[in-house]
Scaffold this motif. Sequence first.
Motif, PDB file in Angstrom:
ATOM      1  N   ASN A  28       0.843  -1.199   0.000  1.00 31.41           N
ATOM      2  CA  ASN A  28       0.000   0.000   0.000  1.00 31.41           C
ATOM      3  C   ASN A  28       0.882   1.253   0.000  1.00 31.41           C
ATOM      4  OD1 ASN A  28       0.846   0.435   2.675  1.00 31.41           O
ATOM      5  ND2 ASN A  28      -1.086  -0.258   3.572  1.00 31.41           N
ATOM      6  N   GLU A  29       0.253   2.423   0.103  1.00 32.27           N
ATOM      7  CA  GLU A  29       1.007   3.686   0.044  1.00 32.27           C
ATOM      8  C   GLU A  29       1.980   3.846   1.213  1.00 32.27           C
ATOM      9  OE1 GLU A  29      -2.913   4.167   1.996  1.00 32.27           O
ATOM     10  OE2 GLU A  29      -2.353   3.489  -0.008  1.00 32.27           O
ATOM     11  N   ASN A  30       1.768   3.106   2.311  1.00 29.42           N
ATOM     12  CA  ASN A  30       2.671   3.152   3.466  1.00 29.42           C
ATOM     13  C   ASN A  30       3.713   2.038   3.430  1.00 29.42           C
ATOM     14  OD1 ASN A  30       1.177   5.324   4.503  1.00 29.42           O
ATOM     15  ND2 ASN A  30      -0.258   3.929   5.500  1.00 29.42           N
ATOM     16  N   LYS A  31       3.837   1.374   2.279  1.00 30.85           N
ATOM     17  CA  LYS A  31       4.800   0.274   2.080  1.00 30.85           C
ATOM     18  C   LYS A  31       4.501  -0.933   2.975  1.00 30.85           C
ATOM     19  CE  LYS A  31       7.342   2.670  -0.854  1.00 30.85           C
ATOM     20  NZ  LYS A  31       6.429   3.067  -1.891  1.00 30.85           N
ATOM     21  N   GLU A  32       3.219  -1.107   3.357  1.00 28.18           N
ATOM     22  CA  GLU A  32       2.802  -2.270   4.134  1.00 28.18           C
ATOM     23  C   GLU A  32       2.285  -3.326   3.164  1.00 28.18           C
ATOM     24  OE1 GLU A  32       1.046   0.037   8.039  1.00 28.18           O
ATOM     25  OE2 GLU A  32      -0.090   0.096   6.173  1.00 28.18           O
ATOM     26  N   GLN A  33       2.663  -4.568   3.403  1.00 28.60           N
ATOM     27  CA  GLN A  33       2.324  -5.643   2.475  1.00 28.60           C
ATOM     28  C   GLN A  33       1.003  -6.317   2.816  1.00 28.60           C
ATOM     29  OE1 GLN A  33       5.532  -8.117   1.023  1.00 28.60           O
ATOM     30  NE2 GLN A  33       4.311  -9.944   1.402  1.00 28.60           N
ATOM     31  N   THR A  34       0.230  -6.635   1.767  1.00 28.10           N
ATOM     32  CA  THR A  34      -0.973  -7.457   1.893  1.00 28.10           C
ATOM     33  C   THR A  34      -0.796  -8.648   0.965  1.00 28.10           C
ATOM     34  OG1 THR A  34      -2.391  -5.561   2.376  1.00 28.10           O
ATOM     35  CG2 THR A  34      -3.486  -7.543   1.582  1.00 28.10           C
ATOM     36  N   ASN A  35      -0.974  -9.846   1.509  1.00 26.40           N
ATOM     37  CA  ASN A  35      -0.886 -11.074   0.719  1.00 26.40           C
ATOM     38  C   ASN A  35      -2.295 -11.513   0.355  1.00 26.40           C
ATOM     39  OD1 ASN A  35       1.979 -11.288   1.195  1.00 26.40           O
ATOM     40  ND2 ASN A  35       1.439 -11.874   3.274  1.00 26.40           N
ATOM     41  N   SER A  36      -2.486 -11.891  -0.903  1.00 23.73           N
ATOM     42  CA  SER A  36      -3.804 -12.331  -1.362  1.00 23.73           C
ATOM     43  C   SER A  36      -3.722 -13.758  -1.882  1.00 23.73           C
ATOM     44  CB  SER A  36      -4.317 -11.425  -2.479  1.00 23.73           C
ATOM     45  OG  SER A  36      -4.547 -10.125  -1.986  1.00 23.73           O
ATOM     46  N   LYS A  50      -8.822 -14.576   0.284  1.00 23.65           N
ATOM     47  CA  LYS A  50      -8.239 -14.444   1.613  1.00 23.65           C
ATOM     48  C   LYS A  50      -7.107 -13.436   1.522  1.00 23.65           C
ATOM     49  CE  LYS A  50      -6.208 -16.779   5.452  1.00 23.65           C
ATOM     50  NZ  LYS A  50      -5.548 -17.860   6.056  1.00 23.65           N
ATOM     51  N   ARG A  51      -7.175 -12.407   2.372  1.00 24.66           N
ATOM     52  CA  ARG A  51      -6.124 -11.391   2.400  1.00 24.66           C
ATOM     53  C   ARG A  51      -5.563 -11.332   3.807  1.00 24.66           C
ATOM     54  NH1 ARG A  51      -7.775  -6.082  -0.553  1.00 24.66           N
ATOM     55  NH2 ARG A  51      -5.658  -6.190  -1.306  1.00 24.66           N
ATOM     56  N   SER A  52      -4.233 -11.191   3.908  1.00 24.37           N
ATOM     57  CA  SER A  52      -3.591 -11.088   5.215  1.00 24.37           C
ATOM     58  C   SER A  52      -2.454 -10.083   5.127  1.00 24.37           C
ATOM     59  CB  SER A  52      -3.079 -12.457   5.665  1.00 24.37           C
ATOM     60  OG  SER A  52      -2.127 -12.956   4.740  1.00 24.37           O
ATOM     61  N   GLY A  53      -2.101  -9.514   6.271  1.00 22.63           N
ATOM     62  CA  GLY A  53      -1.059  -8.490   6.316  1.00 22.63           C
ATOM     63  C   GLY A  53      -1.671  -7.168   6.721  1.00 22.63           C
TER      64      GLY A  53
END
Length: 142
Positions: free
Chosen positions: A46-54, A66-69
């Motif tokens: 995301n814009e804050n460099k935080e990762q989301t795994n899908s 399913k999304r996590s992070g």
Amino acid sequence: MNKSQVAIKMTMEIVDTSQKDVTVIEETGQLFENEGKTVLKFSELNENKEQTNSLITIHPDKVSVKRSGAVSMLQQFQRKQKTENVYRHQFGTIHMETETDQILYQSPEAQRAGKLFISYQTSLNGEPPRRHRLTITVKKEN
């Protein structure tokens, strides 16, 4: 089980009475194909460099996302059925009720991109439902 590197383009459209909101995400990921089941796996920042795994699991009659992070949820799509889940992100949680109208899936082939299309309505925290369209194109990389 077949495993392929893929280019993914995910387009999410939300249509309200007065406006249309479109988000497009392009990532590379992996496609796992098994008899009667396809799994798509990728990550995004995301814009804050935080990762989301899908992890998107596609069956002939249903799809689960399913999304996590940075974001966490498990959303189920079943044609002509209502499903519920909780969406968690940095600003809190949102209760989602989803009614799926249509699921279409065409698996990718060597020279042709695959496509997952889901048309549904979602109500957030009891608000009136809004129409959504999710289109994911998947192209195998050589």
